[in-house]
Design an enzyme around this catalytic site. Structure first.
Site: not given
Ligand code: NAD
Ligand code: MG
Length: 380
Positions: A132, A154, A196, A238, A248, A252, A256, A259, A263, A277
């Site tokens: 939980r 999130k 971003e 942020k 949101e 917030r 977007n 976005h 998307h 992305h």
């Molecule tokens: P990711 O976590 O897939 O990382 C991108 C790639 O980089 C991966 O292959 C990873 O293994 C590699 N990597 C990570 N750190 C590294 C480092 N220091 N050196 C070398 N390689 C490294 O992608 P991301 O872009 O970080 O995140 C995308 C995800 O985040 C999506 O699923 C998206 O939905 C989510 N997201 C969430 C929020 C939120 O508010 N929760 C906001 C934006 C995006």
């Molecule tokens: Mg984004």
């Protein structure tokens, strides 16, 4: 900081996220990882943690983290997942929960999410549901996760029906953003995160946009001071927005910007490596800006300025031709209609009045959206 971390040689700045009894700090600096144990220890109730990470990050940086935790007397064990978006699935989540329960991680212990946004999202969701809810700490390792996903609470995974549809708002206890970790990140991922970063300038901070015009190339090429400054300003924005509107209901939504268009582009390219992305968001911000011009809100001069900055730093400003993708304006609009932000049948879009001043509106007709997409595809 009320507790003094056991480090002397690492300069870092801290940004508080003001959420009452769920308030936490974001620490930003270079070289935080080797000192992670000392920085984390004050927020732990019991010195035992599970580190959730991916194979790529583990190979590069896990030893440093574990050594630092060991040195601080924090018992720890890693769970290493496959890298990539497909890890945010119900089946991986199910295995992960079994492993956490088998390891007898208790309610007063904690999870460290050590990776990019994929790891942050699934590890945060696991933390929100294990027994939980147990504490979790974010150590984001991509630029995107440092400026965006690690802050704001999130968490979640993807469903067959769509992205991020299973999840929870669940705040971490601490975020450690070590820009030193970005040195191993591929340039394409740096640029995606930078999209971003620019977003924060465009949506609410003209001075930051100007600073990026002068320093954006340094941020991208690896200048440590520029990276710290960019991450700090981004998370400050942020954090401020999240503190005002955690779930949101209002401001917030400005996050977007770009976005909804983005998307649609991602959906059409399959949410994968064909268009990642941040690339989709960059193009989405261009489309939102063009729509703003079309609606007589933003000046031509401003959009040229945005386009010029994107071009200078290497962000995409034209929809690329991708083999196997047949871009159609109608199809992209259909994807947009699936958006989570539909209220009463109308799309909510974020538009700009000027650089640094965005607002949410539902007063855009589908004909106007279609016309902007059509123009962008025609110039591709
Ligand atoms: P990711 O976590 O897939 O990382 C991108 C790639 O980089 C991966 O292959 C990873 O293994 C590699 N990597 C990570 N750190 C590294 C480092 N220091 N050196 C070398 N390689 C490294 O992608 P991301 O872009 O970080 O995140 C995308 C995800 O985040 C999506 O699923 C998206 O939905 C989510 N997201 C969430 C929020 C939120 O508010 N929760 C906001 C934006 C995006
Ligand atoms: Mg984004």
């Amino acid at each position: 900081m009320t507790s003094s971390p056991s480090i002397s040689d690492t300069a870092y700045s801290h940004v508080p996220v003001s959420l009452g009894d769920r308030a936490y700090n974001i620490l930003i600096g270079a070289g935080l990882l080797p000192n992670a144990g000392g920085l984390i220890k004050p927020v732990l109730r019991t010195p035992r943690v599970a580190i959730i990470t991916d194979e790529t990050v583990a190979a590069l940086h896990l030893t440093t983290l574990q050594q630092s935790l060991n040195a601080a007397g924090i018992d720890n064990f890693p769970i290493i997942l496959a890298p990539g978006e497909s890890t945010k699935s119900l089946s991986v989540y199910s295995d992960l929960m079994s492993k956490l329960l088998d390891s007898r991680l208790q309610r007063d212990e904690a999870i460290i999410a050590f990776g990019g946004g994929v790891i942050g999202d699934i590890a945060g969701f696991a933390a929100s549901t294990l027994r939980r809810g147990i504490d979790f700490i974010q150590i984001p390792t991509t630029l995107l996760s440092q400026v965006d996903s690690s802050v704001g609470g999130k968490t979640g995974i993807n469903a067959a029906q769509g992205k991020n549809l299973i999840g929870a708002f669940y705040q971490p206890r601490l975020v450690l953003a070590d820009v030193g970790l970005l040195e191993s990140l591929p340039n394409r991922e740096i640029l995606a995160g930078y999209a971003e970063v620019v977003k924060y300038g465009l949506l609410g901070d003209f001075a930051f946009f100007e600073w990026l015009e002068a320093n954006g190339k340094k941020v991208i090429s690896g200048d440590i001071a520029a990276r710290i400054a960019a991450v700090e300003t981004s998370v400050r924005t942020k954090a401020h927005i999240v503190a005002e509107d955690e779930r949101e209901g209002g401001v917030r939504a400005l996050l977007n910007l770009g976005h909804t268009f983005g998307h649609a582009l991602e959906a059409e390219t399959g949410y994968g490596s064909r268009m990642i992305h941040g690339e989709a968001v960059a193009l989405g911000m261009i489309m939102a800006a063009e729509l703003s011009v079309q609606m007589d809100l933003l000046s031509r001069q401003d959009i040229l300025r945005i386009r010029q900055h994107f071009a200078e730093v290497g962000l995409p400003c034209k929809v690329p031709s991708i083999s196997g993708v047949d871009w159609q304006a109608e199809t992209l609009l259909a994807h947009m209609r699936q958006d989570k932000k539909i209220v009463g049948g109308r799309l909510t879009l974020i538009l700009m009045k000027e650089i640094g001043s965005a607002f949410a509106t539902q007063a855009v007709s589908e004909a106007d959206i279609l016309s902007v997409i059509t123009d962008e595809l025609a110039s591709a």
